[in-house]
Design a protein around this motif. Sequence first.
Motif, PDB file in Angstrom:
ATOM      1  N   LEU A  17       0.790  -1.228   0.000  1.00 37.08           N
ATOM      2  CA  LEU A  17       0.000   0.000   0.000  1.00 37.08           C
ATOM      3  C   LEU A  17       0.827   1.287   0.000  1.00 37.08           C
ATOM      4  N   LEU A  18       2.145   1.201   0.074  1.00 41.06           N
ATOM      5  CA  LEU A  18       2.991   2.398   0.111  1.00 41.06           C
ATOM      6  C   LEU A  18       2.639   3.361  -1.015  1.00 41.06           C
ATOM      7  N   GLY A  19       2.336   4.588  -0.662  1.00 41.93           N
ATOM      8  CA  GLY A  19       2.048   5.613  -1.663  1.00 41.93           C
ATOM      9  C   GLY A  19       0.620   5.627  -2.174  1.00 41.93           C
ATOM     10  N   THR A  20      -0.255   4.814  -1.614  1.00 44.23           N
ATOM     11  CA  THR A  20      -1.638   4.716  -2.086  1.00 44.23           C
ATOM     12  C   THR A  20      -2.464   5.918  -1.624  1.00 44.23           C
ATOM     13  N   GLU A  21      -3.281   6.414  -2.532  1.00 46.83           N
ATOM     14  CA  GLU A  21      -4.256   7.452  -2.206  1.00 46.83           C
ATOM     15  C   GLU A  21      -5.629   6.808  -2.212  1.00 46.83           C
ATOM     16  N   MET A  22      -6.338   6.986  -1.115  1.00 51.46           N
ATOM     17  CA  MET A  22      -7.693   6.454  -0.992  1.00 51.46           C
ATOM     18  C   MET A  22      -8.670   7.557  -1.352  1.00 51.46           C
ATOM     19  N   ASP A  23      -9.592   7.266  -2.264  1.00 52.02           N
ATOM     20  CA  ASP A  23     -10.567   8.254  -2.718  1.00 52.02           C
ATOM     21  C   ASP A  23     -11.962   7.652  -2.570  1.00 52.02           C
ATOM     22  N   TYR A  24     -12.966   8.489  -2.687  1.00 54.15           N
ATOM     23  CA  TYR A  24     -14.358   8.030  -2.695  1.00 54.15           C
ATOM     24  C   TYR A  24     -15.008   8.633  -3.924  1.00 54.15           C
ATOM     25  N   LYS A  25     -15.496   7.775  -4.812  1.00 56.71           N
ATOM     26  CA  LYS A  25     -16.082   8.213  -6.079  1.00 56.71           C
ATOM     27  C   LYS A  25     -17.561   7.854  -6.136  1.00 56.71           C
ATOM     28  N   THR A  26     -18.335   8.765  -6.702  1.00 54.59           N
ATOM     29  CA  THR A  26     -19.756   8.528  -6.913  1.00 54.59           C
ATOM     30  C   THR A  26     -20.069   8.812  -8.372  1.00 54.59           C
ATOM     31  N   ASP A  27     -20.766   7.869  -9.017  1.00 51.67           N
ATOM     32  CA  ASP A  27     -21.264   8.112 -10.372  1.00 51.67           C
ATOM     33  C   ASP A  27     -22.702   7.619 -10.453  1.00 51.67           C
TER      34      ASP A  27
END
Length: 124
Positions: free
Chosen positions: A81-91
């Motif tokens: 997971l090093l360097g991972t960006e966690m996002d939340y997407k809605t479509d």
Amino acid sequence: MNKVRPKFKVVSLTDAAAEKIKAIMANAEQAYEGVRVGVKNGGCAGMSYTMEYAEAANPLDEVVEDKGVKVLIDPKAVLFLLGTEMDYKTDKLAAQFVFNNPNQTSACGCGESVAITPAANGTL
């Protein structure tokens, strides 16, 4: 005088991910210390991301605090997971957490599993 360098965050959160986690935690049935993130073997591409409530940190967990959210990372998952960006997407058809991981080499067609190579020597 020695300057203290800030600790590198294994995982970072976008504003959208942080706000969604805060909302989920506020509506949880009980108080939790944070969210545990990891990886597990399985799926057609080999691995999948995991997320669950964390009642307490385990002694070897990597603890990341970002934008008011505490993320606990299983020590076996850190190099993946090093360097991972966690996002939340809605479509129109879905709303989900998305992991933008520089160590991910491929994903299956259904989007449920990924292939991840550990970061070389623990560095980006």
